[in-house]
Design an enzyme around this catalytic site. Structure first.
Site, PDB file in Angstrom:
ATOM      1  CG  ASP A  10      -1.605   1.258   1.501  1.00  0.00           C
ATOM      2  OD1 ASP A  10      -2.244   1.744   0.560  1.00  0.00           O
ATOM      3  OD2 ASP A  10      -1.528   1.783   2.636  1.00  0.00           O
TER       4      ASP A  10
ATOM      5  CG  ASP B  71      -1.971   7.490   0.080  1.00  0.00           C
ATOM      6  OD1 ASP B  71      -1.096   8.369   0.002  1.00  0.00           O
ATOM      7  OD2 ASP B  71      -2.755   7.216  -0.844  1.00  0.00           O
TER       8      ASP B  71
ATOM      9  CG  HIS C 185      -9.588  13.549  -7.250  1.00  0.00           C
ATOM     10  ND1 HIS C 185      -8.861  12.650  -7.984  1.00  0.00           N
ATOM     11  CD2 HIS C 185      -9.291  13.297  -5.945  1.00  0.00           C
ATOM     12  CE1 HIS C 185      -8.177  11.876  -7.147  1.00  0.00           C
ATOM     13  NE2 HIS C 185      -8.412  12.246  -5.908  1.00  0.00           N
TER      14      HIS C 185
HETATM   15  C1  XBP Z   1      -5.665   5.978   0.865  1.00  0.00           C
HETATM   16  C2  XBP Z   1      -6.742   6.772   0.251  1.00  0.00           C
HETATM   17  C3  XBP Z   1      -6.465   7.807  -0.729  1.00  0.00           C
HETATM   18  C4  XBP Z   1      -5.792   9.073  -0.326  1.00  0.00           C
HETATM   19  C5  XBP Z   1      -6.056  10.130  -1.368  1.00  0.00           C
HETATM   20  O1  XBP Z   1      -6.134   4.637   1.015  1.00  0.00           O
HETATM   21  O2  XBP Z   1      -7.896   6.526   0.483  1.00  0.00           O
HETATM   22  O3  XBP Z   1      -7.713   8.204  -1.198  1.00  0.00           O
HETATM   23  O4  XBP Z   1      -6.280   9.499   0.925  1.00  0.00           O
HETATM   24  O5  XBP Z   1      -5.770   9.721  -2.645  1.00  0.00           O
HETATM   25  P1  XBP Z   1      -5.145   3.387   0.990  1.00  0.00           P
HETATM   26  P2  XBP Z   1      -6.629  10.248  -3.905  1.00  0.00           P
HETATM   27  O6  XBP Z   1      -3.885   3.771   1.694  1.00  0.00           O
HETATM   28  O7  XBP Z   1      -5.901   2.323   1.725  1.00  0.00           O
HETATM   29  O8  XBP Z   1      -4.888   2.999  -0.447  1.00  0.00           O
HETATM   30  O9  XBP Z   1      -7.163  11.603  -3.572  1.00  0.00           O
HETATM   31  O10 XBP Z   1      -5.632  10.274  -5.039  1.00  0.00           O
HETATM   32  O11 XBP Z   1      -7.749   9.277  -4.171  1.00  0.00           O
HETATM   33 MG    MG Z   2      -3.027   3.045   3.458  1.00  0.00          MG
END
Ligand code: XBP
Ligand code: MG
Length: 230
Positions: free
Chosen positions: A8, A10, A76
């Site tokens: 993953d 983020d 976005h």
């Molecule tokens: C992370 C997210 C992402 C970010 C923003 O989830 O939900 O949406 O917060 O990214 P994970 P975008 O780590 O579970 O993948 O704005 O590009 O969607």
């Molecule tokens: Mg995450």
């Protein structure tokens, strides 16, 4: 010993969510919207994965009709541009242990992949900001949220990563920071190592193969069923 590691982005590779939050808020201000996401609101909204879906959830929560899908998509895009600029300012670092694990996996011939909700553009920006390299120098496969029908906690993005890697879930290991991510990887049949992050500490990680504060010293030396620090 797994043949592939799937990460993953983020919260797992780096603590990105405060930069995402700042990028959302800057976008809302530019657009003249009176939306502002403070930390408690963002913690709640993060249960909805994906930035476009999160903005829609915010409108629903306020009982407001909100912008149409095309306007949400434009907001976005602007948010992604803000996020890229914030990343390139160089304030973000990888979480402890991430760089060493990825370097060792590469040197020992394991395949490396990303399974993320965010966009390929954001993965690229993060790799350039944190490693000074393009994402394709680091990862063999990148599977991203908008490429699949359903975002995490659905298994789709992990199934796409596995398909592109050409490995079965039993031969791979996933790294996540959130319950949504854990559920996604488990539903794809993967064992999962969790390193809780700023916004996910305290979530229910039942079903994880291991829950560790960081990836410092981590190496899956005894196989994915027996995970530990080495
Ligand atoms: C992370 C997210 C992402 C970010 C923003 O989830 O939900 O949406 O917060 O990214 P994970 P975008 O780590 O579970 O993948 O704005 O590009 O969607
Ligand atoms: Mg995450």
């Amino acid at each position: 010993m797994p043949r592939a590691l799937i990460f993953d982005v983020d919260g797992t590779l780096a603590e990105t969510e405060e930069l995402h939050r700042a990028a959302f808020n800057a976008t809302f201000a530019d657009a003249g919207l009176d939306w502002r996401w403070d930390q408690p609101s963002y913690r709640r909204l993060l249960k909805v994965t994906g930035g476009k879906e999160r903005m829609r959830a915010w409108c629903d929560e306020r009982g407001a009709a909100g912008p149409d899908p095309a306007s949400i998509a434009r907001l976005h895009q602007a948010k992604t541009a803000h996020y890229g600029r914030l990343l390139s300012a160089g304030a973000l670092q990888l979480r402890p242990g991430v760089a060493a694990l990825i370097a060792r996996a590469r040197s020992e011939g394991l395949a490396l992949a990303v399974a993320t909700t965010t966009s390929p553009a954001n993965v690229e920006a993060l790799c350039r900001a944190c490693w000074g390299k393009p994402a394709t120098d680091l990862f063999d496969v990148i599977a991203a949220g908008d490429e699949v029908a359903a975002k995490k906690p659905a298994p789709d993005v992990y199934l796409l990563a596995l398909e592109r890697l050409g490995v079965s879930p039993h031969d791979a290991l996933a790294f996540e920071d959130s319950r949504n991510g854990l559920c996604s990887a488990l539903a794809a049949g993967l064992p999962v190592v969790i390193t809780p992050s700023l916004y996910t500490a305290g979530e229910d990680f039942s079903g994880a193969a291991a829950v560790l504060p960081t990836l410092v010293g981590f190496w899956p030396s005894l196989g994915s069923a027996d995970l530990g620090q080495s």
